[in-house]
Write a protein that holds these residues in place. Structure first.
Motif, PDB file in Angstrom:
ATOM      1  N   CYS A   1       5.037  -4.575  -7.147  1.00  0.00           N
ATOM      2  CA  CYS A   1       3.724  -4.106  -6.105  1.00  0.00           C
ATOM      3  C   CYS A   1       4.252  -3.987  -4.282  1.00  0.00           C
ATOM      4  O   CYS A   1       4.142  -4.452  -3.876  1.00  0.00           O
ATOM      5  N   PRO A   2       4.794  -2.928  -4.630  1.00  0.00           N
ATOM      6  CA  PRO A   2       5.813  -2.885  -3.087  1.00  0.00           C
ATOM      7  C   PRO A   2       4.957  -2.552  -2.437  1.00  0.00           C
ATOM      8  O   PRO A   2       3.401  -1.629  -2.277  1.00  0.00           O
ATOM      9  N   SER A   3       4.873  -2.933  -0.171  1.00  0.00           N
ATOM     10  CA  SER A   3       4.153  -2.448   0.254  1.00  0.00           C
ATOM     11  C   SER A   3       2.792  -4.243   0.250  1.00  0.00           C
ATOM     12  O   SER A   3       2.312  -4.113   1.276  1.00  0.00           O
ATOM     13  N   GLN A   4       3.312  -4.496  -0.295  1.00  0.00           N
ATOM     14  CA  GLN A   4       1.823  -5.546  -0.225  1.00  0.00           C
ATOM     15  C   GLN A   4       2.000  -6.386   0.710  1.00  0.00           C
ATOM     16  O   GLN A   4       0.884  -7.483   1.125  1.00  0.00           O
ATOM     17  N   GLY A   5       2.740  -7.085   1.873  1.00  0.00           N
ATOM     18  CA  GLY A   5       3.199  -7.692   2.656  1.00  0.00           C
ATOM     19  C   GLY A   5       3.423  -7.849   3.547  1.00  0.00           C
ATOM     20  O   GLY A   5       3.511  -7.769   4.846  1.00  0.00           O
ATOM     21  N   VAL A   6       3.096  -5.430   3.900  1.00  0.00           N
ATOM     22  CA  VAL A   6       3.762  -4.684   4.773  1.00  0.00           C
ATOM     23  C   VAL A   6       2.136  -5.162   5.489  1.00  0.00           C
ATOM     24  O   VAL A   6       2.077  -3.404   5.082  1.00  0.00           O
ATOM     25  N   LEU A   7       2.229  -5.046   6.057  1.00  0.00           N
ATOM     26  CA  LEU A   7       0.524  -4.843   7.427  1.00  0.00           C
ATOM     27  C   LEU A   7       0.809  -3.459   8.207  1.00  0.00           C
ATOM     28  O   LEU A   7      -0.288  -2.997   7.937  1.00  0.00           O
ATOM     29  N   ASN A   8       1.931  -3.245   8.548  1.00  0.00           N
ATOM     30  CA  ASN A   8       1.922  -1.563   9.151  1.00  0.00           C
ATOM     31  C   ASN A   8       2.106  -0.725   8.621  1.00  0.00           C
ATOM     32  O   ASN A   8       2.915   0.642   8.312  1.00  0.00           O
ATOM     33  N   ALA A   9       2.098  -1.174   7.354  1.00  0.00           N
ATOM     34  CA  ALA A   9       2.800   0.145   5.932  1.00  0.00           C
ATOM     35  C   ALA A   9       1.638   1.336   6.191  1.00  0.00           C
ATOM     36  O   ALA A   9       0.733   0.998   6.187  1.00  0.00           O
ATOM     37  N   PRO A  10       1.731   2.582   6.036  1.00  0.00           N
ATOM     38  CA  PRO A  10       0.967   3.330   5.989  1.00  0.00           C
ATOM     39  C   PRO A  10       0.283   3.263   4.924  1.00  0.00           C
ATOM     40  O   PRO A  10       0.396   2.320   3.452  1.00  0.00           O
ATOM     41  N   ALA A  11      -1.281   3.480   5.346  1.00  0.00           N
ATOM     42  CA  ALA A  11      -2.448   3.504   4.650  1.00  0.00           C
ATOM     43  C   ALA A  11      -2.588   3.723   2.939  1.00  0.00           C
ATOM     44  O   ALA A  11      -2.435   2.579   2.737  1.00  0.00           O
ATOM     45  N   ARG A  12      -1.745   4.808   2.644  1.00  0.00           N
ATOM     46  CA  ARG A  12      -1.286   5.515   1.478  1.00  0.00           C
ATOM     47  C   ARG A  12      -0.345   4.266   0.369  1.00  0.00           C
ATOM     48  O   ARG A  12      -1.253   3.871  -0.646  1.00  0.00           O
TER      49      ARG A  12
ATOM     50  N   THR B   1      -7.469  -9.597  10.072  1.00  0.00           N
ATOM     51  CA  THR B   1      -7.027  -9.305  11.776  1.00  0.00           C
ATOM     52  C   THR B   1      -5.521  -9.626  10.305  1.00  0.00           C
ATOM     53  O   THR B   1      -5.063  -8.508   9.980  1.00  0.00           O
ATOM     54  N   ARG B   2      -4.420 -10.056  11.726  1.00  0.00           N
ATOM     55  CA  ARG B   2      -2.961 -10.005  11.717  1.00  0.00           C
ATOM     56  C   ARG B   2      -2.394 -10.595  10.706  1.00  0.00           C
ATOM     57  O   ARG B   2      -1.006  -9.909  10.383  1.00  0.00           O
ATOM     58  N   ASN B   3      -3.135 -11.149   9.943  1.00  0.00           N
ATOM     59  CA  ASN B   3      -2.301 -11.839   8.377  1.00  0.00           C
ATOM     60  C   ASN B   3      -2.993 -11.220   7.935  1.00  0.00           C
ATOM     61  O   ASN B   3      -3.089 -11.223   5.890  1.00  0.00           O
ATOM     62  N   GLY B   4      -3.547  -9.610   7.517  1.00  0.00           N
ATOM     63  CA  GLY B   4      -4.497  -9.112   6.425  1.00  0.00           C
ATOM     64  C   GLY B   4      -3.662  -7.961   5.588  1.00  0.00           C
ATOM     65  O   GLY B   4      -4.107  -7.395   5.167  1.00  0.00           O
ATOM     66  N   THR B   5      -2.647  -8.496   5.195  1.00  0.00           N
ATOM     67  CA  THR B   5      -1.635  -8.204   4.070  1.00  0.00           C
ATOM     68  C   THR B   5      -1.604  -7.886   3.173  1.00  0.00           C
ATOM     69  O   THR B   5      -4.019  -8.431   2.422  1.00  0.00           O
ATOM     70  N   VAL B   6      -2.137  -6.570   2.391  1.00  0.00           N
ATOM     71  CA  VAL B   6      -2.739  -6.593   0.801  1.00  0.00           C
ATOM     72  C   VAL B   6      -2.734  -7.751   0.229  1.00  0.00           C
ATOM     73  O   VAL B   6      -3.624  -7.931  -0.843  1.00  0.00           O
ATOM     74  N   ARG B   7      -1.209  -8.148   0.328  1.00  0.00           N
ATOM     75  CA  ARG B   7      -1.181 -10.038  -0.756  1.00  0.00           C
ATOM     76  C   ARG B   7      -1.804 -10.765  -0.422  1.00  0.00           C
ATOM     77  O   ARG B   7      -2.789 -11.210  -0.810  1.00  0.00           O
ATOM     78  N   SER B   8      -2.136 -11.186   0.925  1.00  0.00           N
ATOM     79  CA  SER B   8      -3.336 -12.127   1.316  1.00  0.00           C
ATOM     80  C   SER B   8      -4.617 -11.427   0.761  1.00  0.00           C
ATOM     81  O   SER B   8      -5.163 -12.358   0.636  1.00  0.00           O
ATOM     82  N   ILE B   9      -5.277 -10.770   1.393  1.00  0.00           N
ATOM     83  CA  ILE B   9      -6.662 -10.454   0.540  1.00  0.00           C
ATOM     84  C   ILE B   9      -6.562 -10.318  -0.555  1.00  0.00           C
ATOM     85  O   ILE B   9      -7.198 -11.162  -0.921  1.00  0.00           O
ATOM     86  N   PHE B  10      -5.698 -10.017  -1.469  1.00  0.00           N
ATOM     87  CA  PHE B  10      -5.491  -9.938  -2.477  1.00  0.00           C
ATOM     88  C   PHE B  10      -5.966 -11.164  -3.735  1.00  0.00           C
ATOM     89  O   PHE B  10      -6.378 -12.074  -4.544  1.00  0.00           O
TER      90      PHE B  10
ATOM     91  N   GLN C   1      -0.725   0.381   1.573  1.00  0.00           N
ATOM     92  CA  GLN C   1      -0.990  -0.016   1.154  1.00  0.00           C
ATOM     93  C   GLN C   1      -2.375   0.284  -0.305  1.00  0.00           C
ATOM     94  O   GLN C   1      -2.225  -1.030  -0.915  1.00  0.00           O
ATOM     95  N   LEU C   2      -3.294   1.168  -0.264  1.00  0.00           N
ATOM     96  CA  LEU C   2      -3.930   1.288  -1.124  1.00  0.00           C
ATOM     97  C   LEU C   2      -3.530   1.584  -2.576  1.00  0.00           C
ATOM     98  O   LEU C   2      -4.159   0.324  -3.521  1.00  0.00           O
TER      99      LEU C   2
ATOM    100  N   ALA D   1      -0.667  -0.612  -3.218  1.00  0.00           N
ATOM    101  CA  ALA D   1      -0.358  -1.711  -3.265  1.00  0.00           C
ATOM    102  C   ALA D   1      -1.638  -2.368  -3.426  1.00  0.00           C
ATOM    103  O   ALA D   1      -1.312  -3.284  -4.958  1.00  0.00           O
ATOM    104  N   MET D   2      -2.557  -2.401  -3.230  1.00  0.00           N
ATOM    105  CA  MET D   2      -4.040  -2.881  -3.808  1.00  0.00           C
ATOM    106  C   MET D   2      -4.770  -2.682  -5.195  1.00  0.00           C
ATOM    107  O   MET D   2      -4.998  -3.176  -5.661  1.00  0.00           O
ATOM    108  N   ARG D   3      -3.729  -1.479  -5.618  1.00  0.00           N
ATOM    109  CA  ARG D   3      -4.410  -0.820  -7.044  1.00  0.00           C
ATOM    110  C   ARG D   3      -3.697  -1.618  -7.883  1.00  0.00           C
ATOM    111  O   ARG D   3      -3.371  -2.107  -9.452  1.00  0.00           O
ATOM    112  N   CYS D   4      -2.460  -1.764  -7.195  1.00  0.00           N
ATOM    113  CA  CYS D   4      -1.250  -1.824  -8.524  1.00  0.00           C
ATOM    114  C   CYS D   4      -1.490  -3.555  -8.063  1.00  0.00           C
ATOM    115  O   CYS D   4      -1.209  -4.597  -9.831  1.00  0.00           O
TER     116      CYS D   4
END
Length: 184
Positions: free
Chosen positions: A38-49, A127-136, A51-52, A54-57
């Motif tokens: 699931c690419p972009s799961q750990g990239v905080l500043n990846a484009p919103a699209r 906040t600063r650590n709110g990546t897709v991976r950390s939230i999931f 990240q979304l 990655a979260m579905r993935c």
């Protein structure tokens, strides 16, 4: 309302779901997707699209590992999850009932709910650590959120908004809306 953690979770909106014993007991296989899956799961500043996506993935990866079907992306649930995230920021209320509305308010307004539907909601802030991976990871390690992720749903909408909450800028609000028609 002060927050000392970089991630806060909302309470599960729907409980009492029936899951297989294998899904409720600890997983035999990890439910967190590796970065390559699931690419972009750990990239905080990846484009919103990205990240979304990655979260579905991440959600579908966990469901497949639990021997469940993946979820279909629902445009109405995607719209309702974005609007719910907007409510949380606009009303400065990290709650399933932000702006005094039930958690199903935007699901109904988006045209998703009918006469017999099963729905649930996960909310999180980062906040600063709110990546897709950390939230999931926080959701999957929380029994009520895990029940929603692995629940008897067919459809998924994911929302992400960044803004000011509780006097702090740069807060990332994540919403997952799950749903399925009764009997499906």
């Amino acid at each position: 309302m002060k927050r000392t953690l970089s991630i806060a979770l909302g309470l599960a909106a729907l409980g009492g779901l029936t899951l297989s014993p294998a899904a409720l007991a600890g997983p035999r296989k990890p439910l967190i997707a590796p970065a390559a899956a699931c690419p972009s799961q750990g990239v905080l500043n990846a484009p919103a699209r990205s990240q979304l996506q990655a979260m579905r993935c991440m959600t579908d990866f966990a469901r497949r590992r639990a021997r469940l079907d993946g979820l279909t992306r629902s445009s109405p649930l995607s719209a309702s999850s974005r609007r719910k995230a907007g409510d949380i920021l606009r009303c400065d209320s990290f709650s399933h009932f932000a702006c005094g509305r039930s958690f199903t308010y935007w699901m109904k307004r988006s045209g998703y709910l009918g006469s017999c539907w099963r729905v649930a909601e996960n909310i999180a802030l980062g906040t600063r650590n709110g990546t897709v991976r950390s939230i999931f990871q926080a959701w999957i390690n929380s029994p009520p959120h895990r029940r929603n992720i692995l629940g008897p749903y067919r459809d998924l909408g994911v929302g992400l908004k960044t803004g000011r909450l509780d006097g702090r800028d740069g807060i990332r609000i994540w919403i997952q809306h799950f749903g399925s028609r009764c009997g499906h």
